[in-house]
Design a protein around this motif. Sequence first.
Motif, short mmCIF file in Angstrom:
data_model
loop_
_atom_site.label_atom_id
_atom_site.label_comp_id
_atom_site.label_asym_id
_atom_site.label_seq_id
_atom_site.Cartn_x
_atom_site.Cartn_y
_atom_site.Cartn_z
N MET A 1 0.82 -1.18 0.00
CA MET A 1 0.00 0.00 0.00
C MET A 1 0.87 1.25 0.00
SD MET A 1 -2.70 1.32 2.84
CE MET A 1 -1.60 2.24 3.87
N LEU A 2 1.83 1.31 0.90
CA LEU A 2 2.71 2.48 0.99
C LEU A 2 3.52 2.63 -0.29
CD1 LEU A 2 4.04 1.98 4.64
CD2 LEU A 2 2.15 3.45 3.89
N ILE A 3 4.07 1.53 -0.76
CA ILE A 3 4.88 1.54 -1.97
C ILE A 3 4.00 1.89 -3.17
CG2 ILE A 3 6.30 0.13 -3.51
CD1 ILE A 3 7.06 -1.49 -0.91
N ALA A 4 2.84 1.27 -3.24
CA ALA A 4 1.92 1.53 -4.35
C ALA A 4 1.51 2.99 -4.41
CB ALA A 4 0.69 0.63 -4.24
N GLN A 5 1.20 3.57 -3.27
CA GLN A 5 0.80 4.98 -3.23
C GLN A 5 1.92 5.89 -3.75
OE1 GLN A 5 -0.28 5.38 0.90
NE2 GLN A 5 -2.45 5.02 0.48
N ALA A 6 3.13 5.62 -3.31
CA ALA A 6 4.26 6.44 -3.73
C ALA A 6 4.52 6.28 -5.23
CB ALA A 6 5.51 6.07 -2.93
N LYS A 7 4.49 5.04 -5.70
CA LYS A 7 4.75 4.78 -7.11
C LYS A 7 3.67 5.38 -8.00
CE LYS A 7 7.70 0.74 -6.82
NZ LYS A 7 8.88 1.37 -7.37
N ARG A 8 2.44 5.33 -7.56
CA ARG A 8 1.34 5.88 -8.37
C ARG A 8 1.53 7.39 -8.58
NH1 ARG A 8 -4.08 3.82 -9.91
NH2 ARG A 8 -4.99 5.60 -10.93
N LYS A 9 2.01 8.07 -7.56
CA LYS A 9 2.23 9.51 -7.67
C LYS A 9 3.43 9.83 -8.55
CE LYS A 9 0.41 10.78 -3.15
NZ LYS A 9 0.77 11.22 -1.80
N GLU A 10 4.48 9.04 -8.43
CA GLU A 10 5.74 9.38 -9.08
C GLU A 10 5.93 8.77 -10.47
OE1 GLU A 10 7.93 11.69 -8.13
OE2 GLU A 10 6.38 12.07 -6.62
N ASN A 11 5.52 7.52 -10.65
CA ASN A 11 5.78 6.85 -11.92
C ASN A 11 4.72 5.78 -12.15
OD1 ASN A 11 6.81 5.00 -13.93
ND2 ASN A 11 8.80 5.97 -13.66
N ILE A 12 3.77 6.08 -13.02
CA ILE A 12 2.64 5.18 -13.24
C ILE A 12 3.08 3.84 -13.82
CG2 ILE A 12 2.05 6.01 -15.57
CD1 ILE A 12 -0.45 5.23 -12.70
N GLU A 14 5.96 2.22 -13.14
CA GLU A 14 6.46 1.43 -12.01
C GLU A 14 5.30 0.97 -11.13
OE1 GLU A 14 9.50 3.52 -9.87
OE2 GLU A 14 10.82 3.61 -11.61
N TYR A 15 4.31 1.82 -10.98
CA TYR A 15 3.12 1.45 -10.19
C TYR A 15 2.45 0.22 -10.80
CZ TYR A 15 -1.76 1.51 -8.75
OH TYR A 15 -3.01 1.14 -8.32
N LEU A 16 2.22 0.27 -12.11
CA LEU A 16 1.52 -0.85 -12.75
C LEU A 16 2.32 -2.14 -12.63
CD1 LEU A 16 -1.00 -1.66 -14.30
CD2 LEU A 16 0.19 -1.08 -16.41
N LEU A 17 3.63 -2.07 -12.85
CA LEU A 17 4.46 -3.27 -12.70
C LEU A 17 4.45 -3.76 -11.25
CD1 LEU A 17 7.44 -2.22 -15.00
CD2 LEU A 17 5.73 -4.00 -15.47
N TYR A 18 4.47 -2.84 -10.31
CA TYR A 18 4.41 -3.21 -8.90
C TYR A 18 3.08 -3.91 -8.58
CZ TYR A 18 4.20 -2.92 -3.84
OH TYR A 18 4.07 -3.24 -2.51
N MET A 19 2.00 -3.36 -9.11
CA MET A 19 0.69 -3.96 -8.84
C MET A 19 0.57 -5.35 -9.46
SD MET A 19 -0.90 -2.08 -6.73
CE MET A 19 -2.52 -2.83 -6.82
N TRP A 20 1.18 -5.55 -10.61
CA TRP A 20 1.19 -6.89 -11.20
C TRP A 20 1.96 -7.84 -10.29
CZ3 TRP A 20 2.18 -6.61 -17.22
CH2 TRP A 20 1.10 -5.98 -17.84
N GLN A 21 3.03 -7.34 -9.70
CA GLN A 21 3.81 -8.16 -8.78
C GLN A 21 2.99 -8.48 -7.53
OE1 GLN A 21 7.44 -6.35 -7.35
NE2 GLN A 21 8.34 -8.34 -6.90
N LEU A 142 11.05 -9.52 -17.65
CA LEU A 142 12.46 -9.25 -17.32
C LEU A 142 12.64 -9.11 -15.81
CD1 LEU A 142 15.36 -8.63 -18.22
CD2 LEU A 142 14.68 -6.22 -18.40
N LEU A 143 11.74 -8.40 -15.17
CA LEU A 143 11.79 -8.25 -13.71
C LEU A 143 11.77 -9.63 -13.03
CD1 LEU A 143 11.58 -6.54 -11.07
CD2 LEU A 143 9.10 -6.59 -11.41
N MET A 144 10.88 -10.50 -13.49
CA MET A 144 10.78 -11.84 -12.89
C MET A 144 12.06 -12.65 -13.13
SD MET A 144 7.98 -12.04 -11.21
CE MET A 144 8.27 -10.34 -10.81
N LEU A 145 12.62 -12.55 -14.33
CA LEU A 145 13.87 -13.26 -14.60
C LEU A 145 14.98 -12.78 -13.69
CD1 LEU A 145 13.86 -13.37 -18.52
CD2 LEU A 145 13.54 -15.31 -16.95
N ARG A 146 15.06 -11.46 -13.49
CA ARG A 146 16.10 -10.91 -12.62
C ARG A 146 15.89 -11.33 -11.17
NH1 ARG A 146 16.87 -4.94 -15.34
NH2 ARG A 146 18.49 -5.60 -16.80
#
Length: 185
Positions: A1-12, A14-21, A142-146
């Motif tokens: 939640m905290l990470i998602a909120q910050a990412k949504r404001k700063e970089n949509i 990164e937010y979407l990739l984070y939410m998929w994760q 790529l994120l998952m492979l890493r």
Amino acid sequence: MLIAQAKRKENIAEYLLYMWQVEDMLRACQIDDDKIDELLVARFVSMEGVTEETLKAIRQWYHDLAAMMLTEGKRESGHLQINEVVLADLTDLHQRLLRSGEDAIYTSAYYSTLPTIVELRSHQGEHPQGELETCFTALYGLLMLRLQGKEVSRETLGAMSQISKFVALLAEKYKEDKQQTNNIE
């Protein structure tokens, strides 16, 4: 939640990739409340600055997402409607930017990335994803492979670098668009 909120404001993007994760982490917990508490919520318990109230909100956020996944039939795969809306918003902006022809840098970035998108889509079978979803799926892969510590070829890294730059530019345009929209209202 905290990470998602910050990412949504700063970089949509990164937010979407984070939410998929997050969706995948909830699936790994078998969308079971006890496992979610044990494996996802517990990592915030000892985090500095996280109050009991914040911890309760984090727990509720994960549980609400899990409930949405069940309601929307996303237990095994697929993305939550809230995430699909973000992708649709990005697609709308992408199409507006291309139609307007006013942003030469964006248009150039898109056309430089298009051969990679076409190549990726050619491997998707009968029902290929849209162009942006293809980009996000590739970046997520790529994120998952890493995260798994797997080797990634130079060719793949080159393609992902191109896609990453394009998606980063789109995310920047999204942020600008939202700021302009908020200033108008």
